[in-house]
Design a protein around this motif. Structure first.
Motif, short mmCIF file in Angstrom:
data_model
loop_
_atom_site.label_atom_id
_atom_site.label_comp_id
_atom_site.label_asym_id
_atom_site.label_seq_id
_atom_site.Cartn_x
_atom_site.Cartn_y
_atom_site.Cartn_z
N ILE A 5 41.62 47.13 48.86
CA ILE A 5 41.64 45.74 48.59
C ILE A 5 42.53 45.20 49.69
CG2 ILE A 5 41.89 43.66 47.48
CD1 ILE A 5 41.47 45.14 45.08
N ARG A 6 41.95 44.56 50.77
CA ARG A 6 42.71 44.26 52.06
C ARG A 6 42.88 42.66 52.16
NH1 ARG A 6 39.65 48.48 54.35
NH2 ARG A 6 40.82 50.27 54.87
N ASN A 7 41.88 42.01 51.55
CA ASN A 7 42.08 40.53 51.66
C ASN A 7 41.44 39.82 50.47
OD1 ASN A 7 39.03 40.67 52.11
ND2 ASN A 7 39.61 41.32 54.19
N GLU A 8 41.31 38.40 50.36
CA GLU A 8 40.83 37.79 49.29
C GLU A 8 39.16 37.97 49.01
OE1 GLU A 8 42.31 35.46 47.21
OE2 GLU A 8 44.08 36.63 47.69
N ASN A 9 38.50 38.37 50.09
CA ASN A 9 37.09 38.73 49.95
C ASN A 9 37.19 40.20 49.00
OD1 ASN A 9 36.12 36.41 50.91
ND2 ASN A 9 36.12 37.47 53.10
N ASP A 10 37.73 41.14 49.55
CA ASP A 10 37.95 42.32 48.72
C ASP A 10 38.26 42.05 47.41
OD1 ASP A 10 36.82 43.48 51.19
OD2 ASP A 10 38.93 44.27 51.75
N TYR A 11 39.33 41.29 47.36
CA TYR A 11 39.63 41.22 45.77
C TYR A 11 38.80 40.50 44.84
CZ TYR A 11 42.71 38.89 42.32
OH TYR A 11 43.60 38.69 41.04
N GLU A 12 38.06 39.57 45.45
CA GLU A 12 36.93 38.84 44.50
C GLU A 12 36.00 39.94 44.15
OE1 GLU A 12 37.13 36.05 43.27
OE2 GLU A 12 39.09 35.23 44.17
N ALA A 13 35.65 40.60 45.36
CA ALA A 13 34.42 41.45 44.94
C ALA A 13 34.75 42.64 43.94
CB ALA A 13 34.10 42.22 46.38
N ALA A 14 36.15 43.21 43.88
CA ALA A 14 36.65 43.98 42.93
C ALA A 14 36.68 43.20 41.59
CB ALA A 14 38.19 44.48 43.53
N LEU A 15 36.92 42.13 41.41
CA LEU A 15 37.22 41.38 40.16
C LEU A 15 35.60 41.36 39.65
CD1 LEU A 15 39.69 38.57 40.79
CD2 LEU A 15 39.91 40.49 39.54
N ALA A 16 34.69 41.04 40.52
CA ALA A 16 33.15 40.90 40.33
C ALA A 16 32.76 42.19 39.47
CB ALA A 16 32.50 40.41 41.21
N ARG A 17 33.17 43.23 40.33
CA ARG A 17 32.64 44.77 39.72
C ARG A 17 33.16 44.87 38.44
NH1 ARG A 17 28.77 48.17 39.17
NH2 ARG A 17 29.49 50.50 39.37
N ILE A 18 34.65 44.68 38.23
CA ILE A 18 35.29 45.02 37.04
C ILE A 18 34.40 44.38 35.91
CG2 ILE A 18 37.21 44.64 35.71
CD1 ILE A 18 39.10 45.05 38.15
N ASP A 19 33.90 42.87 36.16
CA ASP A 19 33.21 42.18 35.10
C ASP A 19 31.99 42.77 34.94
OD1 ASP A 19 35.11 40.39 34.79
OD2 ASP A 19 34.26 38.95 36.35
N GLU A 20 31.49 43.71 35.69
CA GLU A 20 30.08 44.45 35.42
C GLU A 20 30.43 45.60 34.78
OE1 GLU A 20 28.44 45.25 39.10
OE2 GLU A 20 28.17 43.12 39.87
#
Length: 401
Positions: A5-20
Motif C-alpha cells: 500500500i503506497r498511496n490512498e488508492n491502494d489503501y481504498e482498494a485494500a479496504l474494499a478487498r477486506i470487506d469482500e
C-alpha cells in the motif's frame, strides 16, 4: 495478488478487498490474504497518522514518576515553585533555558519539549547573556512585543526572533562586544544596546530592500565629491539619501537606545548589502554630513574589502586624537577631503578667522552648505561654542524621524 500500500488508492482498494473476504473461513487462502491485508492497512495508517507527541506537562510528569521526583525538585530547572506549578498545569510554556535544563537533567527529548518531531535545540551561544539586551526599551520603541516579566523570562526566544528578522545568527555584530582600548570607543557604551540597534537597522533594511544593487568599488573620493553638492540644495539630506539609494546604498534612521553614545554605523548585512544607520542624536547639519560621509568612506575603504561593521561615536573625534584607530583615520580623511578639501581650507581666511562672513563666503565658493564649513571651523579650533547659528541646528531630524 497482494501488493504494497503506497498511496490512498491502494489503501481504498485494500479496504474494499477486506470487506469482500471478511467472512473467509479459517485456514483458507482468503483468510491468509485477510491477515496480510490487515497488517498492510495498519502499517499504512500508522505511517499516515503517526502517534502524536505527548504534551510537555505529561512528559514532565512521566519523568517525575520514573525518577520519583516532587514538584520542588524541579525548581532548579524551572526557577520557582510558582513557575513549576504553571508549567505542569499547562498555563506556561517553558522557556528555552528551562527546556534545556529539563532535557539535560530529566532526559526529556528535545522534540517533545519543542513539540516538533524534527526539532533540535538552537545552539546555545556561549558568552551571550540574552537578558542583558534592553528588552523593555526595545518593546517601548515597538521593536519587539511583550512586557513585564515575560520579556525577561523569554529573553532568548524574543531575541532569536529579533535576530532572525535581521538575517539570522550571522547578523549579530560581533565586534561591538569586543573590548578595545580605542579612543573612539566610549567607555560607558553598552554593547547589548549597540548590538540591538544594529540588528534593528539590519532588519529594517531587510524588510524594505532597495531595487538597485550595490556595486563594490563604486564609492570613492570622486563619488563623495559629487555627493557633497547635494548639501547646497533645499532638503539636501533627503536628496543625498535618495541619490545613494540609486547606487544600492541604504541609509536608515533610528533613534538610539540608552547607553549607546553613537552617531552612526556602516554595516555589511548578511545579504552582502551595505547599510548606513544614523541616530541623529545631534540634530545638526554639520554632524549629519560628516557622519554620512564618514560611514560612506568606511564602505568604500573597508566594507568592500571584507570588514563587516563600524560603529562610530563622532564626539570622540578630536583634533589632538592622533592615536585613533587606523581605519577610523582613513574614514576621516576621505570624509574631510570630500566635504571640504584641505588645500581649499588652508587657503581661505576662514581657517584663521572663523567668522560668519568667512563661513558664508567659503560655502558660496565651494557650493556647499555653510554648516559644513562651520563644522570644520569648530572642529579645527576645538571650540564648539563658536558659529552655533551656522551649523544647521534642528534641521535634520524632522526630515527623517
Amino acid at each position: 495478488m497482494i501488493k504494497p500500500i503506497r498511496n490512498e488508492n491502494d489503501y481504498e482498494a485494500a479496504l474494499a478487498r477486506i470487506d469482500e473476504i471478511i467472512d473467509a473461513p479459517s485456514g483458507s487462502p482468503e483468510a491468509d490474504e485477510l491477515e496480510v491485508l490487515g497488517i498492510l492497512v495498519s502499517d499504512y495508517e500508522d505511517m499516515a497518522e503517526p502517534i502524536g507527541l505527548p504534551s510537555i506537562p505529561d512528559a514532565i510528569r512521566f519523568e517525575m514518576d520514573r525518577l520519583e521526583l516532587e514538584q520542588k525538585d524541579l525548581i532548579p530547572y524551572i526557577g520557582s515553585r510558582a513557575k513549576v506549578s504553571e508549567v505542569l498545569s499547562g498555563k506556561m510554556r517553558p522557556t528555552l533555558r528551562m527546556m534545556r535544563a529539563l532535557h539535560k537533567n530529566l532526559g526529556i527529548p528535545a522534540e517533545v519539549l519543542l513539540q516538533d518531531p524534527d526539532a533540535v535545540f538552537p545552539h546555545d551561544r556561549i558568552g551571550l547573556d540574552w537578558q542583558k539586551f534592553p528588552l523593555r526599551e526595545m518593546a517601548k520603541q515597538g521593536w519587539i512585543e511583550g512586557r513585564g516579566k515575560t520579556l525577561a523570562d523569554h529573553a532568548e526566544e524574543i531575541m532569536r526572533s529579533f535576530i532572525g528578522r535581521a538575517g539570522g545568527m550571522s547578523a549579530i555584530p560581533e565586534p561591538v562586544f569586543r573590548a578595545t582600548d580605542s579612543p573612539r570607543q566610549n567607555a560607558r557604551r553598552d554593547p547589548y544596546s549597540v548590538a540591538a540597534w544594529c540588528l534593528r537597522i539590519m532588519s529594517l533594511a531587510k524588510e524594505a530592500p532597495l531595487q538597485n544593487e550595490y556595486k563594490p568599488g563604486s564609492i570613492d573620493l570622486d563619488f563623495l565629491r559629487h555627493l557633497v553638492k547635494f548639501s547646497s540644495v533645499p532638503s539636501g539630506p533627503k536628496a543625498a539619501v535618495e541619490f545613494l539609494a540609486q547606487y544600492g546604498v541604504q541609509v536608515i534612521f533610528e533613534n538610539q537606545l540608552s547607553r549607546m553614545y553613537i552617531d552612526g554605523a556602516a554595516i555589511m548585512t548578511p545579504q552582502k548589502k551595505p547599510v548606513i544607520g544614523m541616530t541623529l542624536r545631534y540634530d545638526r547639519l554639520d554632524n549629519f554630513w560628516f557622519c554620512l560621509f564618514h560611514e560612506l568612506a568606511h564602505i568604500g575603504r573597508h566594507l568592500d574589502k571584507g570588514d563587516s561593521i563600524f560603529v562610530d561615536d563622532l564626539s570622540l573625534r578630536l583634533p589632538l586624537n592622533d592615536d585613533a584607530d587606523k581605519k577610523e583615520r582613513e574614514a576621516d580623511e576621505w570624509a574631510e577631503e570630500a566635504l571640504l578639501p584641505s588645500s581649499a581650507w588652508r587657503e581661505h581666511p576662514v581657517s584663521q578667522t572663523p567668522s560668519t562672513q568667512n563661513v558664508l563666503d567659503m560655502a558660496s565658493r565651494m557650493r556647499i552648505h555653510p554648516a559644513i564649513v562651520a563644522g570644520r571651523a569648530r572642529y579645527k579650533s576645538n571650540n564648539f561654542r563658536i558659529l552655533a547659528r551656522q551649523v544647521g541646528q534642528g534641521q535634520v531630524r524632522g526630515l527623517f524621524l
